[in-house]
Design a protein around this motif. Sequence first.
Motif, PDB file in Angstrom:
ATOM      1  N   LYS A 198       2.449   1.635  -3.512  1.00  0.00           N
ATOM      2  CA  LYS A 198       1.492   2.095  -4.509  1.00  0.00           C
ATOM      3  C   LYS A 198       1.197   3.580  -4.376  1.00  0.00           C
ATOM      4  O   LYS A 198       0.981   4.261  -5.361  1.00  0.00           O
ATOM      5  CB  LYS A 198       0.210   1.278  -4.438  1.00  0.00           C
ATOM      6  CG  LYS A 198       0.356  -0.123  -4.983  1.00  0.00           C
ATOM      7  CD  LYS A 198      -0.951  -0.877  -4.906  1.00  0.00           C
ATOM      8  CE  LYS A 198      -0.802  -2.279  -5.473  1.00  0.00           C
ATOM      9  NZ  LYS A 198      -2.073  -3.020  -5.375  1.00  0.00           N
ATOM     10  N   ARG A 199       1.185   4.092  -3.142  1.00  0.00           N
ATOM     11  CA  ARG A 199       0.894   5.516  -2.942  1.00  0.00           C
ATOM     12  C   ARG A 199       2.080   6.345  -3.329  1.00  0.00           C
ATOM     13  O   ARG A 199       2.024   7.423  -3.794  1.00  0.00           O
ATOM     14  CB  ARG A 199       0.530   5.771  -1.499  1.00  0.00           C
ATOM     15  CG  ARG A 199      -0.817   5.199  -1.164  1.00  0.00           C
ATOM     16  CD  ARG A 199      -1.188   5.463   0.251  1.00  0.00           C
ATOM     17  NE  ARG A 199      -2.431   4.776   0.540  1.00  0.00           N
ATOM     18  CZ  ARG A 199      -3.193   5.098   1.528  1.00  0.00           C
ATOM     19  NH1 ARG A 199      -2.879   6.079   2.333  1.00  0.00           N
ATOM     20  NH2 ARG A 199      -4.304   4.421   1.745  1.00  0.00           N
ATOM     21  N   GLU A 258       0.829  -1.207   0.000  1.00  0.00           N
ATOM     22  CA  GLU A 258       0.000   0.000   0.000  1.00  0.00           C
ATOM     23  C   GLU A 258       0.862   1.255   0.000  1.00  0.00           C
ATOM     24  O   GLU A 258       0.588   2.195  -0.740  1.00  0.00           O
ATOM     25  CB  GLU A 258      -0.931  -0.017   1.237  1.00  0.00           C
ATOM     26  CG  GLU A 258      -1.956   1.069   1.228  1.00  0.00           C
ATOM     27  CD  GLU A 258      -2.920   0.971   0.046  1.00  0.00           C
ATOM     28  OE1 GLU A 258      -3.337   2.032  -0.447  1.00  0.00           O
ATOM     29  OE2 GLU A 258      -3.247  -0.143  -0.399  1.00  0.00           O
TER      30      GLU A 258
END
Length: 138
Positions: A137-138, A134
């Motif tokens: 991906k950010r 996560e």
Amino acid sequence: MDELKLLKKLKRKKRGALDEVITIYTGYVATIVYNIIGGMMSKEDMEEVVSDVFILLWNHSEKLEESRQSIKGYLGAIARNSSKNKLRGLNSDLSIDEYDMLFPEANLEEEIEQKERAALLLKAIDSMEESEREIFKR
């Protein structure tokens, strides 16, 4: 096998060098041929073009430059040209301008390598912990 060693073996027409190249690169060459002539010609025609690519590499292997290009690069260029030549035979009634409009020059080798890199990146991302994935991906 180291590609430079394999390239040198090809240049010297060493026994088994072509077999190694065929084993390593058949899928790559077949993908290029299929992307250019797939759907327009039979499976046998595509297989013939793939075979012709390796024969052309072998017949002109003494001209390969060890420092300038990879075997994969040579095969990609030969596959594109051989595929287009096969299509020209099929569409011999097309003018050169019409042919160029139907089959614009594309760097298929680069496109295939980009897809391979993207697949490797996705595989690496999927192997991460959920929280790390996560953040990445950010």
